[in-house]
Write an enzyme that holds these catalytic residues in place. Structure first.
Site, PDB file in Angstrom:
ATOM      1  N   ASP A 134      64.422  38.206 -17.289  1.00 49.48           N
ATOM      2  CA  ASP A 134      63.584  37.128 -17.849  1.00 49.48           C
ATOM      3  C   ASP A 134      63.141  36.131 -16.787  1.00 49.48           C
ATOM      4  O   ASP A 134      62.384  35.201 -17.093  1.00 49.48           O
ATOM      5  CB  ASP A 134      64.354  36.394 -18.949  1.00 49.48           C
ATOM      6  CG  ASP A 134      64.580  37.299 -20.161  1.00 49.48           C
ATOM      7  OD1 ASP A 134      63.792  38.244 -20.361  1.00 49.48           O
ATOM      8  OD2 ASP A 134      65.557  37.065 -20.892  1.00 49.48           O
ATOM      9  N   SER A 163      68.716  48.258 -21.638  1.00 50.69           N
ATOM     10  CA  SER A 163      68.293  47.187 -22.545  1.00 50.69           C
ATOM     11  C   SER A 163      69.485  46.662 -23.319  1.00 50.69           C
ATOM     12  O   SER A 163      70.103  47.387 -24.104  1.00 50.69           O
ATOM     13  CB  SER A 163      67.242  47.712 -23.522  1.00 50.69           C
ATOM     14  OG  SER A 163      67.111  46.807 -24.606  1.00 50.69           O
ATOM     15  N   ARG A 189      54.094  40.424 -18.918  1.00 51.61           N
ATOM     16  CA  ARG A 189      54.353  39.395 -17.891  1.00 51.61           C
ATOM     17  C   ARG A 189      53.899  39.829 -16.496  1.00 51.61           C
ATOM     18  O   ARG A 189      53.626  38.978 -15.651  1.00 51.61           O
ATOM     19  CB  ARG A 189      55.842  39.019 -17.881  1.00 51.61           C
ATOM     20  CG  ARG A 189      56.238  38.217 -19.096  1.00 51.61           C
ATOM     21  CD  ARG A 189      57.700  37.817 -19.112  1.00 51.61           C
ATOM     22  NE  ARG A 189      57.962  36.934 -20.239  1.00 51.61           N
ATOM     23  CZ  ARG A 189      59.162  36.667 -20.734  1.00 51.61           C
ATOM     24  NH1 ARG A 189      60.231  37.230 -20.197  1.00 51.61           N
ATOM     25  NH2 ARG A 189      59.306  35.846 -21.748  1.00 51.61           N
TER      26      ARG A 189
END
Ligand code: S3P
Length: 440
Positions: A320, A167, A351
């Site tokens: 993303d 991350s 998502r």
């Protein structure tokens, strides 16, 4: 913003630019506020997420203003931020919240951070845990959710931390805290994640080095309390925003599009490789560099796409872009499998679920597991004819509006408002190219 509907229109053609890179914009404001002297920023993304960071840095004492399209940040120096009198509202932005926690962790002040319903449901423990190690204290809502009150430490300890997930937000938070620690801060990440913080800190004058390990992990070492001084920054166009017109052009017959001045940092550009593997005609032209960040123009032509398996190892470099890659897969012929994408469940929305459920509603056979997404494209236009909940998630809203351009029937998203977080002017830009997006 109202509900928006998109349907098939003309082919997309022209030459465009897209708004500035969101990740680089947040970092320019934060690092500029910690540097000594003036930082100028050209091309800053003036979307809601970045404006939330600018507002927070002002509340923390930095002077920030925009004059004639150039942003000026007058920094307070490392450790020089002041306690805000009010709550810091980071809106929808996970990057703003997590990086700011890092900045605050090494300041002898307290601050309360909050955000919208999406941000307040996202995990913050992943960043609070390493920051506790260096001396910060937190009071959070149960489950480690915002609002969070942080009390930083003016005598932060330099850490040596190994991350469980790749991350960039967690890595960056630790590095930003390490700026005000005495000694070396070392972060090891299991796979390389975007390195804009490292590049920008180095550009501002910090001593920061990266070592690649034989097992694929990376170790970053930052020497604490560097002298960082204001710089002139030019922010490239955001590849994560360019992704929408790129896929729109690929799936709209007859399209031919040039997208200029896009950041193509290899730790961000996994989408281009994935699309090329699916048969996309994409050219990378005029490669150049600014402040250590590679930039290029991207030429894209409508292409007959085929399904592909995208390995987990590529996920950090296109994390993303899975919603819009799902749209490309839905318009492709054959099965696509996205492996190792469990992190998608903790983005602005879940998502994985948003793409699996929405694509099914549009007539595309799709399956999700805890960390994979499988999409069966037929090569024919998806049925469409549905309304998708955008779930306070800009990339979900834009992805389905792009899919509507290549579907049999129009697709509507219930709320176009979240698009403002990262891509102001998206609808106008797309319609200017020939797309057909309008209030529903
Ligand atoms: C970002 C890192 C990524 C990405 C986010 C921006 C950044 O998040 O999804 O949109 O600017 O560092 P993670 O670090 O949580 O993967």
């Amino acid at each position: 913003m109202p509900s928006i509907r998109s349907h098939t229109g003309a082919s997309l053609s022209g030459a465009i630019t897209v708004p500035g890179d969101k990740s680089i914009s947040h970092r320019a404001l934060m690092i500029g506020a910690l540097a000594v002297g003036e930082t100028t920023i050209c091309g800053l993304l003036e979307g809601e997420d970045v404006l939330a960071t600018a507002a927070a840095m002002r509340q923390l004492g930095a002077e920030i203003e925009s004059r004639e399209n150039v942003w000026h940040v007058y920094g307070r120096g490392i450790g020089g931020l002041i306690e805000p009198s009010g709550v810091l509202d980071l809106g929808n932005s996970g990057t703003a919240a997590r990086l700011l926690m890092g900045v605050l962790a090494a300041h002898d002040i307290s601050a309360t951070l909050t955000g919208d319903d999406s941000l307040s449901s996202r995990p913050m423990e992943r960043v609070m845990a390493p920051l506790r190690e260096i001396g910060a204290q937190f009071v959070a809502r149960s489950g480690g959710k915002l609002p969070v009150t942080i009390t930083g430490s003016g005598t932060a300890l330099p850490g040596d931390q190994t991350l469980k997930v790749a991350s960039a937000q967690v890595k960056s938070a630790i590095l930003l805290a390490g700026l005000n620690a005495q000694g070396n801060t070392i972060v090891t990440e299991p796979q390389p994640s975007r390195d804009h913080t490292e590049k920008m800190l180095s550009f501002f004058g910090a001593d920061i080095t990266t070592q690649e390990n034989s097992d694929g992990s990376r170790q970053i070492t930052l020497v604490g309390q560097p002298e960082i001084t204001g710089q002139d920054i030019v922010v490239p166009g955001d590849i994560s925003s360019a992704a929408f017109p790129i896929v729109a052009a690929l799936i709209t017959p007859g399209s031919d599009l040039m997208i200029e001045n896009i950041g193509i940092n290899p730790l961000r550009a996994g989408l281009l490789q994935s699309l090329q593997e699916m048969g996309a005609e994409i050219g990378i032209l005029n490669e150049r560099e600014n402040a250590g960040e590679p930039i290029a123009d991207i030429h894209v032509r409508a292409s007959a796409l085929t399904g592909a398996t995208i390995p987990a190892s590529r996920a950090p470099s296109m994390i993303d872009e899975y919603p819009i890659l799902s749209v490309a897969a839905a318009a492709a012929e054959g099965t696509s499998v996205f492996e190792g994408v469990g992190e998608l469940r903790v983005k602005e929305s879940d998502r994985l679920e948003a793409m699996a459920a929405g694509l099914k509603g549009c007539g595309v056979e799709t399956e999700a597991t805890e960390d994979t997404l499988t999409i069966h494209g037929t090569g024919a236009a998806p049925k469409g004819g549905c309304t998708i909940a955008s779930r306070l998630d800009h990339r979900i809203a834009m992805s389905y509006l792009v899919l509507g351009l290549a579907s049999e029937n129009p697709i509507a998203v219930d709320d176009g408002g979240p698009i403002e977080t990262s891509f102001p002017g998206f609808i106008e830009l797309m319609n200017g190219l020939g797309a057909n997006m309008e209030p529903a």
